[in-house]
Every structure is written in structure tokens, then in C-alpha cells.
Design a protein around this motif. Structure first.
Motif, PDB file in Angstrom:
ATOM      1  N   ARG A   1       0.860  -1.182   0.000  1.00  0.00           N
ATOM      2  CA  ARG A   1       0.000   0.000   0.000  1.00  0.00           C
ATOM      3  C   ARG A   1       0.889   1.221   0.000  1.00  0.00           C
ATOM      4  O   ARG A   1       1.991   1.196   0.550  1.00  0.00           O
ATOM      5  N   GLN A   2       0.413   2.291  -0.595  1.00  0.00           N
ATOM      6  CA  GLN A   2       1.172   3.536  -0.576  1.00  0.00           C
ATOM      7  C   GLN A   2       0.222   4.706  -0.394  1.00  0.00           C
ATOM      8  O   GLN A   2      -0.845   4.749  -0.997  1.00  0.00           O
ATOM      9  N   VAL A   3       0.626   5.626   0.446  1.00  0.00           N
ATOM     10  CA  VAL A   3      -0.086   6.885   0.665  1.00  0.00           C
ATOM     11  C   VAL A   3       0.943   7.992   0.546  1.00  0.00           C
ATOM     12  O   VAL A   3       2.055   7.872   1.064  1.00  0.00           O
ATOM     13  N   THR A   4       0.578   9.057  -0.133  1.00  0.00           N
ATOM     14  CA  THR A   4       1.450  10.227  -0.229  1.00  0.00           C
ATOM     15  C   THR A   4       0.858  11.330   0.635  1.00  0.00           C
ATOM     16  O   THR A   4      -0.316  11.665   0.496  1.00  0.00           O
ATOM     17  N   VAL A   5       1.670  11.863   1.539  1.00  0.00           N
ATOM     18  CA  VAL A   5       1.235  12.954   2.416  1.00  0.00           C
ATOM     19  C   VAL A   5       1.928  14.220   1.936  1.00  0.00           C
ATOM     20  O   VAL A   5       3.158  14.290   1.901  1.00  0.00           O
ATOM     21  N   ARG A   6       1.140  15.217   1.554  1.00  0.00           N
ATOM     22  CA  ARG A   6       1.668  16.448   0.992  1.00  0.00           C
ATOM     23  C   ARG A   6       1.339  17.639   1.900  1.00  0.00           C
ATOM     24  O   ARG A   6       0.214  17.778   2.358  1.00  0.00           O
ATOM     25  N   MET A   7       2.335  18.470   2.160  1.00  0.00           N
ATOM     26  CA  MET A   7       2.150  19.664   2.979  1.00  0.00           C
ATOM     27  C   MET A   7       1.314  20.690   2.230  1.00  0.00           C
ATOM     28  O   MET A   7       1.551  20.964   1.059  1.00  0.00           O
ATOM     29  N   LYS A   8       0.309  21.235   2.916  1.00  0.00           N
ATOM     30  CA  LYS A   8      -0.486  22.334   2.372  1.00  0.00           C
ATOM     31  C   LYS A   8      -0.115  23.640   3.070  1.00  0.00           C
ATOM     32  O   LYS A   8      -0.158  24.694   2.480  1.00  0.00           O
ATOM     33  N   ALA A   9       0.228  23.550   4.353  1.00  0.00           N
ATOM     34  CA  ALA A   9       0.688  24.668   5.182  1.00  0.00           C
ATOM     35  C   ALA A   9       1.462  24.044   6.337  1.00  0.00           C
ATOM     36  O   ALA A   9       1.524  22.820   6.449  1.00  0.00           O
ATOM     37  N   ASP A  10       2.046  24.868   7.190  1.00  0.00           N
ATOM     38  CA  ASP A  10       2.881  24.335   8.275  1.00  0.00           C
ATOM     39  C   ASP A  10       2.192  23.248   9.093  1.00  0.00           C
ATOM     40  O   ASP A  10       2.820  22.266   9.469  1.00  0.00           O
TER      41      ASP A  10
ATOM     42  N   ILE B   1      -5.565  16.440   6.987  1.00  0.00           N
ATOM     43  CA  ILE B   1      -4.919  16.250   8.294  1.00  0.00           C
ATOM     44  C   ILE B   1      -4.475  17.621   8.784  1.00  0.00           C
ATOM     45  O   ILE B   1      -3.971  18.417   7.996  1.00  0.00           O
ATOM     46  N   ASP B   2      -4.660  17.898  10.069  1.00  0.00           N
ATOM     47  CA  ASP B   2      -4.040  19.104  10.624  1.00  0.00           C
ATOM     48  C   ASP B   2      -3.601  18.872  12.056  1.00  0.00           C
ATOM     49  O   ASP B   2      -4.049  17.945  12.718  1.00  0.00           O
ATOM     50  N   MET B   3      -2.659  19.708  12.478  1.00  0.00           N
ATOM     51  CA  MET B   3      -2.122  19.605  13.830  1.00  0.00           C
ATOM     52  C   MET B   3      -2.480  20.833  14.679  1.00  0.00           C
ATOM     53  O   MET B   3      -1.810  21.126  15.653  1.00  0.00           O
TER      54      MET B   3
ATOM     55  N   GLN C   1      -8.838  15.911  11.280  1.00  0.00           N
ATOM     56  CA  GLN C   1      -8.283  15.053  12.318  1.00  0.00           C
ATOM     57  C   GLN C   1      -6.761  15.131  12.305  1.00  0.00           C
ATOM     58  O   GLN C   1      -6.147  15.306  11.257  1.00  0.00           O
ATOM     59  N   SER C   2      -6.183  14.964  13.488  1.00  0.00           N
ATOM     60  CA  SER C   2      -4.731  14.868  13.597  1.00  0.00           C
ATOM     61  C   SER C   2      -4.314  13.439  13.227  1.00  0.00           C
ATOM     62  O   SER C   2      -5.155  12.539  13.177  1.00  0.00           O
ATOM     63  N   PRO C   3      -3.028  13.200  12.995  1.00  0.00           N
ATOM     64  CA  PRO C   3      -2.604  11.828  12.734  1.00  0.00           C
ATOM     65  C   PRO C   3      -2.988  10.860  13.859  1.00  0.00           C
ATOM     66  O   PRO C   3      -3.371   9.715  13.592  1.00  0.00           O
ATOM     67  N   MET C   4      -2.916  11.300  15.104  1.00  0.00           N
ATOM     68  CA  MET C   4      -3.268  10.415  16.213  1.00  0.00           C
ATOM     69  C   MET C   4      -4.779  10.167  16.269  1.00  0.00           C
ATOM     70  O   MET C   4      -5.222   9.083  16.653  1.00  0.00           O
TER      71      MET C   4
ATOM     72  N   GLU D   1      -2.352  16.824   3.391  1.00  0.00           N
ATOM     73  CA  GLU D   1      -3.351  16.047   2.690  1.00  0.00           C
ATOM     74  C   GLU D   1      -2.732  14.705   2.329  1.00  0.00           C
ATOM     75  O   GLU D   1      -1.656  14.655   1.727  1.00  0.00           O
ATOM     76  N   ALA D   2      -3.401  13.630   2.715  1.00  0.00           N
ATOM     77  CA  ALA D   2      -2.931  12.283   2.404  1.00  0.00           C
ATOM     78  C   ALA D   2      -3.761  11.729   1.253  1.00  0.00           C
ATOM     79  O   ALA D   2      -4.991  11.810   1.278  1.00  0.00           O
ATOM     80  N   THR D   3      -3.074  11.170   0.252  1.00  0.00           N
ATOM     81  CA  THR D   3      -3.748  10.611  -0.914  1.00  0.00           C
ATOM     82  C   THR D   3      -3.273   9.183  -1.134  1.00  0.00           C
ATOM     83  O   THR D   3      -2.068   8.918  -1.154  1.00  0.00           O
ATOM     84  N   ASN D   4      -4.235   8.265  -1.304  1.00  0.00           N
ATOM     85  CA  ASN D   4      -3.856   6.882  -1.557  1.00  0.00           C
ATOM     86  C   ASN D   4      -3.694   6.648  -3.055  1.00  0.00           C
ATOM     87  O   ASN D   4      -3.888   7.559  -3.869  1.00  0.00           O
ATOM     88  N   GLN D   5      -3.345   5.417  -3.431  1.00  0.00           N
ATOM     89  CA  GLN D   5      -3.073   5.095  -4.825  1.00  0.00           C
ATOM     90  C   GLN D   5      -4.292   5.265  -5.726  1.00  0.00           C
ATOM     91  O   GLN D   5      -4.152   5.479  -6.924  1.00  0.00           O
TER      92      GLN D   5
END
Length: 139
Positions: free
Chosen positions: A5-14, A29-31, A40-43, A18-22
Motif C-alpha cells: 500500500r502507498q499513501v502520499t502525504v503532501r504539505m499544504k501549510a505548516d 490532516i491538521d495539527m 483530524q490529527s494523525p493520532m 493532505e494524504a492521498t492513496n493510490q
């Protein structure tokens, strides 16, 4: 054979990603802390993934037993350690099925199988995972 499986996580701001699957499905996602939180946060997502993974098998097993399901949900609570990294030390899942014909004992067995045997997310975690189940009757 391993299933890659692969997911690409791309920064939108600090603090925004945004995580995108195949297949091109995306998750925000935000912190940020509340009230600035928009996603939601990663946790949070880890708890959501665990709850979702365990729910699918539980629902399918109950339907295989020909039980009627008026509603179903799982409340997932995680306790994190105080250090860095702040991983989950304990996670509790409370499964609730609203059904006119589900039996308490059978639902408890289904939940145990779902979490302990079939849920890939649960099997991937080091946390101690506990769970409970409850059958409610429709109003």
C-alpha cells in the motif's frame, strides 16, 4: 504474498497536510488545537482507522448471523504517554449495536474476533487494546 500500500502525504501549510492513496482518495490532516482545528490529527486518524477496521468485520459477522442492525457505532478512546513521542499506551473500543434480535453473548464474541483476529490495524499496534460491547434495542 505481501500486499503493498502507498499513501502520499503532501504539505499544504505548516500544520496542514493532505494524504492521498493510490486510488486518489484524499484525507485532510491538521495539527492545530481547537478551535482552529479543521481536520483530524494523525493520532485521531489512528483511532479512527482502528475503529473503522474493527467495525467492518463486526458488522459483516452480525449480518452473516442474519441480525437486524438499526444502528452501529464504536467509541474509541486512547490514553497517551507524557513523553516524546506521545504514543498511545492504552486504547479502548466500546462497540454498540442497536438491534432487536442481537444477543449479548454473540455480539461480544463477534467483537473479540473482529479486534483480536481480523483487524489489521489492531495487529499493527504495540498499544494494549481493550474493548467492550453493548446491545441496545431500538426505541
Amino acid at each position: 504474498m505481501a500486499h503493498h500500500r502507498q499513501v502520499t502525504v503532501r504539505m499544504k501549510a505548516d500544520y496542514e497536510y493532505e494524504a492521498t492513496n493510490q486510488q486518489g482518495n484524499t484525507v485532510q490532516i491538521d495539527m492545530y488545537d481547537a478551535p482552529a482545528k479543521k481536520a483530524q490529527s494523525p493520532m485521531d486518524m489512528l483511532l479512527s482507522a482502528l475503529g473503522g477496521c474493527a467495525s467492518v468485520d463486526a458488522v459483516l459477522m452480525m449480518k452473516k448471523k442474519r441480525r437486524n442492525i438499526a444502528d452501529f457505532y464504536v467509541e474509541v478512546n486512547g490514553e497517551r504517554n507524557d513523553g516524546v513521542p506521545a504514543f498511545y499506551t492504552d486504547i479502548n473500543l466500546h462497540f454498540v449495536i442497536v438491534s432487536p434480535d442481537a444477543k449479548v453473548e454473540e455480539f461480544a464474541k463477534v467483537v473479540a474476533l473482529s479486534v483480536d483476529k481480523y483487524c489489521s490495524v489492531a495487529s499493527s499496534l504495540k498499544s494494549r487494546i481493550t474493548y467492550s460491547s453493548e446491545v441496545k434495542r431500538p426505541s
